[in-house]
Design an enzyme around this catalytic site. Structure first.
Site, PDB file in Angstrom:
ATOM      1  N   ASP A   1      -0.541  -7.549   1.269  1.00 35.70           N
ATOM      2  CA  ASP A   1       0.011  -6.213   1.524  1.00 35.70           C
ATOM      3  C   ASP A   1       1.508  -6.123   1.692  1.00 35.70           C
ATOM      4  O   ASP A   1       2.136  -5.820   2.712  1.00 35.70           O
ATOM      5  CB  ASP A   1      -0.632  -5.409   2.711  1.00 35.70           C
ATOM      6  CG  ASP A   1      -0.464  -3.781   2.612  1.00 35.70           C
ATOM      7  OD1 ASP A   1       0.348  -3.516   1.716  1.00 35.70           O
ATOM      8  OD2 ASP A   1      -0.703  -2.978   3.851  1.00 35.70           O
TER       9      ASP A   1
ATOM     10  N   SER B   1       3.826   2.271   8.210  1.00 36.00           N
ATOM     11  CA  SER B   1       3.484   1.434   7.299  1.00 36.00           C
ATOM     12  C   SER B   1       4.913   0.936   6.352  1.00 36.00           C
ATOM     13  O   SER B   1       5.659   1.546   6.060  1.00 36.00           O
ATOM     14  CB  SER B   1       2.519   1.852   6.111  1.00 36.00           C
ATOM     15  OG  SER B   1       1.365   1.970   6.791  1.00 36.00           O
ATOM     16  N   GLY B   2       4.917  -0.332   6.130  1.00 33.77           N
ATOM     17  CA  GLY B   2       6.052  -0.982   5.342  1.00 33.77           C
ATOM     18  C   GLY B   2       7.102  -1.394   6.454  1.00 33.77           C
ATOM     19  O   GLY B   2       7.991  -2.076   5.916  1.00 33.77           O
TER      20      GLY B   2
ATOM     21  N   GLY C   1       2.851   6.393   8.506  1.00 38.91           N
ATOM     22  CA  GLY C   1       3.958   6.745   8.152  1.00 38.91           C
ATOM     23  C   GLY C   1       4.998   5.581   8.769  1.00 38.91           C
ATOM     24  O   GLY C   1       6.199   5.508   8.481  1.00 38.91           O
TER      25      GLY C   1
ATOM     26  N   HIS D   1       0.820  -1.173   0.046  1.00 33.59           N
ATOM     27  CA  HIS D   1       0.101   0.001  -0.201  1.00 33.59           C
ATOM     28  C   HIS D   1       0.835   1.341  -0.013  1.00 33.59           C
ATOM     29  O   HIS D   1       0.263   2.230  -0.292  1.00 33.59           O
ATOM     30  CB  HIS D   1      -1.154   0.078   1.176  1.00 33.59           C
ATOM     31  CG  HIS D   1      -0.607   0.297   2.593  1.00 33.59           C
ATOM     32  ND1 HIS D   1      -0.299  -0.551   3.374  1.00 33.59           N
ATOM     33  CD2 HIS D   1      -0.291   1.592   2.910  1.00 33.59           C
ATOM     34  CE1 HIS D   1       0.154   0.098   4.561  1.00 33.59           C
ATOM     35  NE2 HIS D   1       0.273   1.528   4.488  1.00 33.59           N
TER      36      HIS D   1
HETATM   37  C1  4AZ Z   1      -1.583   3.727   8.243  1.00 34.06           C
HETATM   38  O1  4AZ Z   1      -2.462   4.665   8.252  1.00 34.06           O
HETATM   39  C2  4AZ Z   1      -1.704   3.035   9.359  1.00 34.06           C
HETATM   40  N1  4AZ Z   1      -2.333   1.094  14.063  1.00 34.06           N
HETATM   41  C3  4AZ Z   1      -0.809   2.120   9.769  1.00 34.06           C
HETATM   42  C4  4AZ Z   1      -0.723   1.392  10.990  1.00 34.06           C
HETATM   43  C5  4AZ Z   1      -1.901   1.366  11.708  1.00 34.06           C
HETATM   44  C6  4AZ Z   1      -2.805   2.482  11.389  1.00 34.06           C
HETATM   45  C7  4AZ Z   1      -2.907   3.010  10.466  1.00 34.06           C
HETATM   46  C8  4AZ Z   1      -1.949   0.634  13.009  1.00 34.06           C
HETATM   47  O2  4AZ Z   1      -0.641   3.693   7.498  1.00 34.06           O
END
Ligand code: 4AZ
Length: 418
Positions: A272, A368-369, A366, A227
């Site tokens: 993902d 993520s990944g 932020g 994503h």
């Molecule tokens: C995001 O928006 C996101 N609490 C990543 C992780 C989590 C929530 C949102 C987990 O990338």
């Protein structure tokens, strides 16, 4: 009657309290000087590293010993480490021995050779050569003491520099150079990380702005979430930075290829996962090296401790940060995570939940990944999750949801050969 002043002076000089304090002060100063001298001459210790290869005669080499993630590799390395540790702990070097780590198991004929790094602490004024022969003599006495391992003792051990030791250790996956010290675990849970704490963590930047976390899994490969590329997947606009600070990175590399799972579903968050190939090969150092990948069959136990790291926002909807942060969480079973008050069935088998029941520590926008990691019994770090999604951040009963790395172990090998 007049008394000469000297007499009163004399009596003050001979005041027993003054004499007492003068003597005590003198003794204290002398004791401090002697203690400092003894400390610097005898107790100011320095770490010394030694490299040694042990040939294991009664274990046949097999492909199972190719990777530190297999149970066979783990069991054999643990046995070797434990025999060597016991030997030194029962010898007259017990106070000097700090630890031993098997850095590699390799094939030798049909048997196995274990390359090890050993760490000792000696007073600075000690003669290095005599310590080396004392270590060799303790190892020779170990001969009868190997339990069910038949070991050909090394004829010699090699003294190596601190840099060589760090190099040997960091070529291995998931091995931070601190793994040989028996130091207490750092207390963490939503705090700033120090350089080298999470050496596989990278920042993925789109047009030089932090966008996602990523994970170093080889010297040219980064693992991340699919994503992250929803807005853009053109490799020429992405860079990867290394080190805990995104404003003053230790290294920046360009990206040659981005491979996104072809069945990534942004509605369900399924699959993902993505990999990026770097334009150049990374030379590992103590602050930049790769994490271990688990075997597809590795069991991730609910309740066990894991760490999530990233530059994500500290509050829901907040800005990302410039200094890497770390949080301690616990693995939550998919059954518990799919309860009605939690995600009510949205957590699929290729996903993994981690958090605290009461919330408070979590990944956020932020992050993520980025990695969710755990330590194995040999203190090597394994990647178990990739930050994927969640209902806001750090809410009670709404833990972070991660891509379950074991479920994609084959996919990663197909894409990268790792
Ligand atoms: C995001 O928006 C996101 N609490 C990543 C992780 C989590 C929530 C949102 C987990 O990338």
């Amino acid at each position: 009657m007049y008394r000469p002043a000297r007499a009163s002076l004399n009596s003050r000089f001979l005041n027993p309290y003054v004499v007492f304090f003068a003597v005590v002060a003198g003794v204290v100063i002398l004791a401090v000087v002697i203690a400092l001298l003894i400390h610097f001459l005898a107790f100011d210790k320095k770490s010394y590293f030694y490299h040694s290869s042990f040939q294991i005669l009664n274990v046949n080499y097999s492909d199972n010993l190719n990777s530190p993630a297999t149970q066979q590799y783990r069991t054999l390395s643990e046995r070797i480490e434990s025999v060597i540790t016991t030997t030194f702990k029962e010898s007259d070097l017990k106070n000097q021995f700090i630890g031993v780590h098997v850095v590699k198991l390799r094939q030798s004929g049909s048997g196995v050779i274990a390359d090890t790094v050993m760490k000792f602490k000696f007073p600075r004024n000690n003669n290095g050569a005599s310590m080396k022969s004392r270590i060799e003599s303790v190892l020779r006495q170990m001969l009868n003491n190997f339990g069910n391992l038949e070991i050909n003792l090394p004829t010699e051990i090699t003294t190596i520099t601190d840099e060589d030791a760090i190099h040997l250790i960091t070529q291995e996956c998931g091995a931070r150079p601190d793994l040989m010290t028996l130091s207490a675990e750092r207390v963490i849970g939503g705090t700033n990380a120090e350089e080298g704490d999470w050496p596989w963590q990278v920042s993925l930047q789109l047009d030089n702005v932090h966008h996602c976390g990523g994970i170093l899994i080889g010297n040219t490969w980064i693992l991340t979430a699919a994503h992250c590329f929803r807005s853009n997947s053109d490799p020429s606009r992405w860079t990867v930075t290394f080190g805990v600070s995104t404003t003053f990175p230790q290294k920046t590399e360009r990206v040659s290829t981005i491979l996104i799972h072809k069945d990534y579903n942004s509605g369900t968050h399924e699959n993902d996962i993505a990999v990026m190939k770097l334009s150049r090969t990374i030379t590992f150092n103590k602050d930049i090296h790769m994490v271990c990948l688990p075997e597809a069959t590795q069991n991730i136990s609910p309740g066990s401790t894991a760490y999530v790291t990233g530059w994500g926002s500290q509050i829901n909807g907040g800005d990302t940060v410039t200094d890497l942060r770390q949080g301690r969480v616990y693995i939550i079973s998919n059954d518990v995570c799919n309860a009605q008050i939690s995600y009510d069935g949205a957590v699929l088998p290729g996903m993994l939940c981690a958090g605290l029941p009461e919330g408070g520590v979590d990944a956020c926008r932020g992050d993520s990944g980025g990695p969710l990691v755990q330590q194995d019994s040999r203190r090597l770090w394994f990647l178990v999750g990739i930050v994927s999604w969640g209902d806001q951040c750090a809410l009670a009963n709404k833990p972070g949801v991660y891509t379950r790395v074991t479920a994609y172990r084959e996919w990663i090998t197909q894409q990268t050969g790792i």
